[in-house]
Design a protein around this motif. Structure first.
Motif, PDB file in Angstrom:
ATOM      1  N   ASN A 192       1.016  -0.534  -0.026  1.00 31.87           N
ATOM      2  CA  ASN A 192      -0.399   0.141  -0.139  1.00 31.87           C
ATOM      3  C   ASN A 192       0.486   1.539   0.552  1.00 31.87           C
ATOM      4  O   ASN A 192       0.619   1.756   0.859  1.00 31.87           O
ATOM      5  CB  ASN A 192      -0.986  -0.165   1.692  1.00 31.87           C
ATOM      6  CG  ASN A 192      -2.065  -0.824   1.223  1.00 31.87           C
ATOM      7  OD1 ASN A 192      -2.990  -0.726   0.112  1.00 31.87           O
ATOM      8  ND2 ASN A 192      -2.265  -1.933   1.873  1.00 31.87           N
ATOM      9  N   ASP A 193       1.635   1.852  -1.216  1.00 32.28           N
ATOM     10  CA  ASP A 193       2.698   2.360  -0.670  1.00 32.28           C
ATOM     11  C   ASP A 193       2.293   3.717  -1.754  1.00 32.28           C
ATOM     12  O   ASP A 193       3.003   4.434  -2.237  1.00 32.28           O
ATOM     13  CB  ASP A 193       4.192   2.234  -1.399  1.00 32.28           C
ATOM     14  CG  ASP A 193       4.488   1.829  -2.842  1.00 32.28           C
ATOM     15  OD1 ASP A 193       3.223   1.367  -3.492  1.00 32.28           O
ATOM     16  OD2 ASP A 193       5.277   1.141  -3.444  1.00 32.28           O
ATOM     17  N   SER A 240      15.882  10.563  -1.335  1.00 31.54           N
ATOM     18  CA  SER A 240      14.807  10.720   0.074  1.00 31.54           C
ATOM     19  C   SER A 240      14.977  11.884   0.299  1.00 31.54           C
ATOM     20  O   SER A 240      14.640  12.560   1.697  1.00 31.54           O
ATOM     21  CB  SER A 240      15.833   9.600   0.990  1.00 31.54           C
ATOM     22  OG  SER A 240      16.535   9.946   0.731  1.00 31.54           O
ATOM     23  N   THR A 256      13.954  15.641   1.418  1.00 35.85           N
ATOM     24  CA  THR A 256      12.644  16.161   0.728  1.00 35.85           C
ATOM     25  C   THR A 256      14.173  17.480   1.174  1.00 35.85           C
ATOM     26  O   THR A 256      13.037  18.308   0.641  1.00 35.85           O
ATOM     27  CB  THR A 256      11.651  16.003   1.988  1.00 35.85           C
ATOM     28  OG1 THR A 256      12.037  15.688   2.884  1.00 35.85           O
ATOM     29  CG2 THR A 256      10.957  14.809   1.557  1.00 35.85           C
ATOM     30  N   LYS A 260      13.577  20.395  -1.422  1.00 34.98           N
ATOM     31  CA  LYS A 260      12.661  21.985  -1.306  1.00 34.98           C
ATOM     32  C   LYS A 260      14.114  23.170  -1.045  1.00 34.98           C
ATOM     33  O   LYS A 260      13.012  23.749  -2.250  1.00 34.98           O
ATOM     34  CB  LYS A 260      12.265  21.915   0.158  1.00 34.98           C
ATOM     35  CG  LYS A 260      10.878  22.782   0.750  1.00 34.98           C
ATOM     36  CD  LYS A 260      10.431  22.529   1.710  1.00 34.98           C
ATOM     37  CE  LYS A 260       8.900  23.789   2.202  1.00 34.98           C
ATOM     38  NZ  LYS A 260       8.988  23.263   3.517  1.00 34.98           N
ATOM     39  N   LEU A 305       8.799  15.525  -2.477  1.00 33.35           N
ATOM     40  CA  LEU A 305       7.717  15.794  -1.137  1.00 33.35           C
ATOM     41  C   LEU A 305       8.344  16.983  -1.413  1.00 33.35           C
ATOM     42  O   LEU A 305       7.808  18.073  -1.138  1.00 33.35           O
ATOM     43  CB  LEU A 305       7.684  14.588  -0.672  1.00 33.35           C
ATOM     44  CG  LEU A 305       6.922  13.389  -0.821  1.00 33.35           C
ATOM     45  CD1 LEU A 305       6.945  12.722   0.381  1.00 33.35           C
ATOM     46  CD2 LEU A 305       5.429  13.799  -0.837  1.00 33.35           C
ATOM     47  N   GLY A 306       9.718  17.897  -1.748  1.00 39.42           N
ATOM     48  CA  GLY A 306      10.388  17.985  -0.653  1.00 39.42           C
ATOM     49  C   GLY A 306       9.744  19.505  -2.091  1.00 39.42           C
ATOM     50  O   GLY A 306       9.129  21.039  -1.903  1.00 39.42           O
ATOM     51  N   GLU A 326       5.984  20.813  -2.239  1.00 40.46           N
ATOM     52  CA  GLU A 326       6.633  21.697  -0.907  1.00 40.46           C
ATOM     53  C   GLU A 326       6.202  23.412  -0.901  1.00 40.46           C
ATOM     54  O   GLU A 326       5.170  24.064  -1.151  1.00 40.46           O
ATOM     55  CB  GLU A 326       6.511  21.188   0.211  1.00 40.46           C
ATOM     56  CG  GLU A 326       6.609  21.249   1.825  1.00 40.46           C
ATOM     57  CD  GLU A 326       4.864  20.977   1.679  1.00 40.46           C
ATOM     58  OE1 GLU A 326       4.290  19.905   1.197  1.00 40.46           O
ATOM     59  OE2 GLU A 326       3.787  21.375   2.356  1.00 40.46           O
ATOM     60  N   ASP A 373       1.845   5.412   4.436  1.00 40.44           N
ATOM     61  CA  ASP A 373       1.832   6.810   3.643  1.00 40.44           C
ATOM     62  C   ASP A 373       0.547   7.016   4.687  1.00 40.44           C
ATOM     63  O   ASP A 373      -0.491   6.919   4.501  1.00 40.44           O
ATOM     64  CB  ASP A 373       1.904   7.358   2.173  1.00 40.44           C
ATOM     65  CG  ASP A 373       2.868   6.417   1.586  1.00 40.44           C
ATOM     66  OD1 ASP A 373       4.078   6.178   2.262  1.00 40.44           O
ATOM     67  OD2 ASP A 373       3.600   6.686   0.317  1.00 40.44           O
ATOM     68  N   VAL A 406       7.322  18.953   4.977  1.00 41.20           N
ATOM     69  CA  VAL A 406       6.499  18.429   3.766  1.00 41.20           C
ATOM     70  C   VAL A 406       5.636  18.340   4.550  1.00 41.20           C
ATOM     71  O   VAL A 406       5.284  19.148   5.810  1.00 41.20           O
ATOM     72  CB  VAL A 406       7.031  17.318   3.495  1.00 41.20           C
ATOM     73  CG1 VAL A 406       8.089  17.363   2.656  1.00 41.20           C
ATOM     74  CG2 VAL A 406       7.450  15.739   4.721  1.00 41.20           C
ATOM     75  N   GLN A 411       3.089  15.106   4.745  1.00 41.32           N
ATOM     76  CA  GLN A 411       2.823  13.737   5.082  1.00 41.32           C
ATOM     77  C   GLN A 411       3.690  12.977   5.683  1.00 41.32           C
ATOM     78  O   GLN A 411       4.883  13.007   6.333  1.00 41.32           O
ATOM     79  CB  GLN A 411       1.603  12.943   3.655  1.00 41.32           C
ATOM     80  CG  GLN A 411       3.365  12.919   2.562  1.00 41.32           C
ATOM     81  CD  GLN A 411       2.261  12.257   1.558  1.00 41.32           C
ATOM     82  OE1 GLN A 411       3.307  11.821   1.070  1.00 41.32           O
ATOM     83  NE2 GLN A 411       1.348  11.078   2.013  1.00 41.32           N
ATOM     84  N   ARG A 438       5.670   9.236   6.125  1.00 40.68           N
ATOM     85  CA  ARG A 438       6.843   7.971   5.383  1.00 40.68           C
ATOM     86  C   ARG A 438       6.953   7.741   5.866  1.00 40.68           C
ATOM     87  O   ARG A 438       8.339   7.995   6.492  1.00 40.68           O
ATOM     88  CB  ARG A 438       6.556   8.758   4.135  1.00 40.68           C
ATOM     89  CG  ARG A 438       6.076   9.491   2.509  1.00 40.68           C
ATOM     90  CD  ARG A 438       6.587   9.440   1.528  1.00 40.68           C
ATOM     91  NE  ARG A 438       5.662   9.737   0.044  1.00 40.68           N
ATOM     92  CZ  ARG A 438       5.051   9.158  -0.635  1.00 40.68           C
ATOM     93  NH1 ARG A 438       6.318   8.856  -1.328  1.00 40.68           N
ATOM     94  NH2 ARG A 438       4.093   9.386  -1.861  1.00 40.68           N
ATOM     95  N   ILE A 461      10.387   9.013   6.202  1.00 40.72           N
ATOM     96  CA  ILE A 461      10.719  10.854   6.120  1.00 40.72           C
ATOM     97  C   ILE A 461      11.600  11.044   7.128  1.00 40.72           C
ATOM     98  O   ILE A 461      12.916  11.592   6.838  1.00 40.72           O
ATOM     99  CB  ILE A 461       9.434  11.106   7.148  1.00 40.72           C
ATOM    100  CG1 ILE A 461       9.015  12.493   6.909  1.00 40.72           C
ATOM    101  CG2 ILE A 461       9.541  10.541   8.726  1.00 40.72           C
ATOM    102  CD1 ILE A 461       8.644  12.748   5.161  1.00 40.72           C
ATOM    103  N   VAL A 505      15.440  10.124   8.032  1.00 42.83           N
ATOM    104  CA  VAL A 505      16.041   9.519   7.086  1.00 42.83           C
ATOM    105  C   VAL A 505      17.350   9.355   7.203  1.00 42.83           C
ATOM    106  O   VAL A 505      18.486  10.286   6.988  1.00 42.83           O
ATOM    107  CB  VAL A 505      16.499   8.670   5.400  1.00 42.83           C
ATOM    108  CG1 VAL A 505      16.028   7.999   5.859  1.00 42.83           C
ATOM    109  CG2 VAL A 505      15.827  10.030   5.349  1.00 42.83           C
TER     110      VAL A 505
END
Lengths: 341, 311
Positions: free
Chosen positions: A44-45, A197, A199, A203, A226-227, A230, B120, B221, B223, B225, B228, B230
């Motif tokens: 469910n990623d 990875s 973020t 950003k 994701l960054g 955002e 997520d 961000v 959300q 994960r 998130i 690391v």
């Protein structure tokens, strides 16, 4: 003594937290059984694994096959999960993602009669019993680039890349080509985050492009993206998602997404296996075979843009437009303007 | 000149994006290490803080309350670490490592249980995120927008440094906690409750780490994960050692890491330099600064040693 008990307890907790989730299936004769092994993202990623499983669920409904999955909690689970499906005599084992390439190769060499398919990896193409499912990401990127070129008001768009490899650069070639074909005047700001990875870096790189005047940014950078999304939300500009329809992350910010239809690929491969037409080697899914596309969510696209993109889509399928997916092809057509390769 | 000002704005902006989670966690680490308890579990505490922060925001829509809850979730794991290490005298590195497995595992498990098996979390809307006080005041992409229009909790992290510095060096509690990390037996002889001090400090370290984690999901961000957090927790620990176990030193170390992220953004424009070399900037700068300017960091004498009253 107290100390020993506690160490034991904590060690136990560590083991528990790493345990993987397993599922088993029932056997039936006149159909085929397809097993899917996820990478560490789990089923469910919200990305590749999930969409692969959705494809198999559709195959179960429409084709009457049986399917099941095993989730991998760590890299060490790939081989054991594949082994489990082999022991239970599944007809086809689908390995989701290039991270499973080594485990797939090892198992395929040990069991030459067992059929495998692997997504996003072509290193196993020399094995007869492995089908490599590849995607023409340049075409999807071309479409979103075309959208960006038509939508930009500042004539400046941005691109953030996750890593400079041949496969990842295809996103860049397609995107740049799309932007320039739609809008020859456009400037394309390019950044390489060199991580999937990070973020924070995503950003700040997006902020740099926004400062440079970009009003639409496309990312091909996994979680780094994701960054990027955002930063676009905070500054009120458009972002373009990748791999899946990312609209749900930021409905007001995501203009569109360059999608790889992994679900269609999984459905197809199951169908071929059922009909006995499955062959080894590399199968490339492109726009014509509905293997790549722009996102179905089009709420933020204007009518004109949508119409223009559908036209372009047809031209690509017809062969009237050839999307460059290598450095030579791209530079021959547009010059050496892609900075990240 | 314009380019220089705009680049400077970007470097400051990048610093303000990358630094706050590190700074909160580093302040937490200061408390724990100075009181004599090694806390390797910062990373895990940040992860649970990141998860709880965003989930509370998703359901309540109140950013500051969510931020606090993220901190409290970290504090719960701080308490766990304190029980193991202070009361039972367990090996502090093992307990911390266990937390680094347990807390992210729990966060992912709870996330799957709450959101239909998805690892997520759904993303929260802008109103549920920590506020940006000067949003819309400056034009997008301008120097002042990049410098001043970031999340208020980022500026709050600097205020927190001031508060922690004051507690450490200007209050009786601060003096006692430093003493507990240097010579707990002497403290006990003088009638100071070393257990209580270490408990408070380890729980506070969990709380601040939780805030650092919550900052990531409520500001950086929107959300949660699985990956998130690391490595930020470990960078924070490194920053504390780099900053010689003082809050202001840790701040300077975090500032250096943050600045390097900014330099990466600037240096990668135009792709003149290999991206792999650019990725090395923070680490190369750290090693050089460490060797040339910082010198030997003195570890609190009783750090990592369980205190037993009977001795």
């Amino acid at each position: 003594m107290k100390k020993k008990c506690l160490s034991l307890l904590l060690a136990g907790a560590m083991v528990l937290s790493m345990a993987s989730v397993g599922m088993t299936a029932s056997a039936e004769e006149d159909t085929i059984r397809v097993g899917m092994v996820t990478d560490v993202g789990g089923v469910n990623d919200g990305s590749f694994n999930q969409s692969s499983w959705e494809g198999l669920q559709r195959a179960m409904d429409e084709l009457g096959i049986e399917a099941d999955y095993l989730e991998s909690a760590t890299d060490a689970d790939y081989a054991t999960n594949i082994e489990t499906f082999i022991d239970e005599e599944y007809d086809l084992i689908i390995c989701v993602g290039y991270m499973l390439a080594d485990a797939t190769r090892a198992a395929a060499e040990d069991y030459p009669e067992q059929k495998f398919a692997i997504i996003d990896d072509s290193t196993c193409s020399d094995l007869d019993n492995v089908t490599c499912l590849m995607f023409e990401q340049a075409q999807a990127s071309y479409l979103v680039g075309y959208v960006a070129g038509l939508t930009t008001e500042s004539n400046t768009v941005g691109f953030v890349l996750g890593m400079s490899t041949d496969t990842m650069n295809q996103f860049g070639y397609g995107y740049l080509a799309g932007v320039l074909d739609a809008n020859p005047e456009a400037t394309i700001l390019q950044q390489n985050a060199n991580s999937f990875s990070d973020t924070a870096t995503g950003k700040s790189m997006a902020t740099a492009e926004i400062t440079g005047g970009a009003d639409i940014i496309f990312h091909a950078a996994g979680a780094t993206g994701l960054g990027v999304i955002e930063a676009c939300t905070e500054n009120g500009i458009w972002a373009i998602g990748v791999d899946t329809d990312q609209s749900s992350i930021a409905p007001e910010t995501i203009l569109t997404s360059a999608m790889k239809r992994v679900d269609n690929a999984c459905y197809d491969i199951s169908k071929q296996c059922l009909e006995g037409t499955l062959e080894g080697g590399v199968v490339t899914y492109d726009l014509a075979s509905a293997g790549v596309d722009i996102a179905p969510t089009t709420d933020n696209l204007s009518e004109d843009v949508l119409e223009a993109v559908n036209e372009v889509k047809e031209q690509i399928v017809n062969g009237d437009i050839t999307v460059p997916s290598t450095q030579e092809d791209f530079e021959a057509a547009y010059g050496d303007i892609y900075e990240l390769d | 000149m314009d380019t220089i000002i705009s680049d400077l704005g970007l470097v400051i902006n990048a610093t303000l994006i990358a630094m706050p989670p590190l700074l909160y966690a580093a302040l937490g680490s200061c408390f724990s290490e100075r009181s004599g308890v090694i806390n390797i579990g910062i990373e895990g505490m940040m992860t649970i803080g990141a998860f709880v922060g965003v989930v509370v925001a998703y359901f309540t829509g109140n950013p500051w309350f969510s931020f606090l809850c993220g901190g409290l979730a970290g504090a719960v794991f701080g308490l766990l670490h304190a029980v193991a290490c202070v009361s039972f005298g367990a090996d502090q590195t093992i307990s911390g490592t266990a937390i680094n497995f347990l807390a992210p595992g729990l966060a992912i498990f709870l996330c799957k249980a709450m959101f239909d098996g998805s690892s997520d979390s759904p993303s929260i809307d802008t109103a549920s995120k920590l506020p940006r006080l000067l949003d819309g005041v400056f034009p997008v992409g301008s120097f002042w927008n990049n410098v001043l229009n970031t999340y208020s909790a980022a500026y709050l992290a600097f205020v927190a440094v001031l508060v922690v510095w004051f507690v450490f060096y200007k209050t009786r509690f601060g003096m006692r906690l430093r003493a507990a990390g240097e010579h707990p037996e002497a403290c006990a002889t003088l009638g100071i409750n070393v257990f209580r001090i270490r408990y408070i400090c380890v729980i506070l370290s969990g709380f601040l780490s939780g805030l650092g984690g919550a900052y990531v999901t409520l500001a950086t961000v929107s959300q949660f994960r699985p990956a998130i957090i690391v490595g930020q927790g470990f960078i924070a620990i490194a920053a504390v050692i780099f900053g010689k176990f003082s809050p202001h030193g840790a701040m300077l170390a975090c500032l250096l890491f943050g600045l390097c992220t900014g330099l990466r953004t600037i240096a990668s424009q135009g792709n003149w330099i290999s991206p792999n070399l650019i990725s090395m900037i923070p680490y190369v700068v750290t090693v050089i600064t460490l060797v040339l300017f910082v010198g030997h960091a003195r570890v609190p004498a009783a750090n990592g040693k369980p205190f037993e009253k009977s001795k």
